[in-house]
Write a protein that holds these residues in place. Structure first.
Motif: not given
Ligand SMILES: NC(=O)c1ccc[n+]([C@@H]2O[C@H](COP(=O)([O-])OP(=O)(O)OC[C@H]3O[C@@H](n4cnc5c(N)ncnc54)[C@H](OP(=O)(O)O)[C@@H]3O)[C@@H](O)[C@H]2O)c1
Length: 268
Positions: A94-97, A153-157
């Motif tokens: 997995g990853a953050g954005l 600030g991390q809506i994608g993940s």
């Protein structure tokens, strides 16, 4: 305590560092055989050999980009060829954005959903028929607190992990009659390379040394006053994979030092 994991076969995706690495060591310490992968050949080879030497257990490893077409299916297939069975699947990749909504391009949405959700879906699709046939299986998805409590600030993940949590809950109901349990862990603020990079940046900006910046950040933002360790997440995954968790399915175990328990009006 015997967790009933001796001789079981576990797949851990993304095991070359961070949580996946700790989970692989944690399962091997309880006697499971392992199939592990990551993109970096030198790292995954080194880890697989170390686990095999340390715990005298069989380890199948592959350097693989799980985003490539057919990669998840073929990793599960090669695990079956090596061991002839599959008991536990840990979807850790997995990853953050860190980007606001309007800055996220189409291909970034594609990537964040692929890496956090579709890779897990593909591994589940490949593993479930095998588990169904055996009448038993354990799937643990590594989601995130931000899938339950959105992080600014991390809506994608946030969105991708929320979908992974829903996958966990929906799938748990569907496959429960076949002896398959599906659970998730939802970590936050667990000290891995990603956090180390962030703290280095904060330390540079504030002029503090790394240890002081980390301590102050933890005191400000984490109720228990410290970051979590990958081994603490691994312990939760090992428990959920074990026979001691046979009555647990569709749950999301939050490991966040209390961050998600309430709002914090920390303004600096
Ligand atoms: N650390 C935290 O505080 C935290 C908080 C919430 C959720 N999580 C979740 O926990 C999981 C692990 O996080 P982490 O901090 O340990 O991450 P990490 O340090 O970035 O490790 C990710 C692992 O996945 C592998 N990987 C990445 N992309 C891959 C690909 N396309 N194909 C195959 N392997 C791939 C990486 O190895 P290669 O680079 O060699 O491929 C590495 O082994 C993730 O799902 C993350 O979202 C972590």
């Amino acid at each position: 305590m015997d967790l009933g994991l001796k001789g079981k076969v576990a797949v851990v995706t993304g095991a070359s560092r961070g949580l996946g690495k700790a989970i692989a060591y944690g399962l091997a310490a309880e006697g499971t055989a392992l199939a592990v992968c990551s993109r970096s050949e030198p790292l995954i080879t080194e880890i697989a050999r170390d686990i095999s030497d340390r715990y005298q257990t069989a380890v199948h490893w592959e350097a693989r980009d799980l985003l490539s077409p057919g990669a998840c299916e073929s990793f599960i297939r090669s695990t079956m060829e090596r061991f002839g069975c599959l008991d536990i699947l840990v979807n850790n990749v997995g990853a953050g954005l860190s980007k606001p909504f309007e800055d996220i391009a189409e291909e970034e949405w594609q990537h964040i959903l692929d890496i956090n959700l579709r890779v897990a879906i593909r591994c589940c699709r490949a593993a479930i028929p095998i588990m169904k046939q055996r009448g038993r299986g354990r799937i643990i998805n590594v989601a995130a607190l931000s899938g339950r409590v959105p992080r600014l600030g991390q809506i994608g993940s946030n969105v991708a992990k929320a979908a992974l949590i829903n996958l966990t809950e929906s799938l748990a109901r569907e496959v429960a009659p076949y002896g398959i349990r599906v659970n998730a862990v939802c970590p936050a603020a667990v000290m891995t390379e990603r956090w180390e990079e962030r703290i280095k940046k904060v330390a540079k900006e504030s002029g503090e040394d790394f240890a002081t910046a980390m301590r102050n950040m933890a005191k400000r933002s984490i109720p228990v006053g410290r970051f979590g360790s990958p081994e603490e997440v691994a312990s939760a995954v090992v428990f959920l994979a074990s026979g001691k968790a046979d009555f647990i399915t569709g749950t999301c175990l939050i490991l966040d030092g209390g961050i998600g328990t309430g709002i914090s009006l920390e303004l600096k």
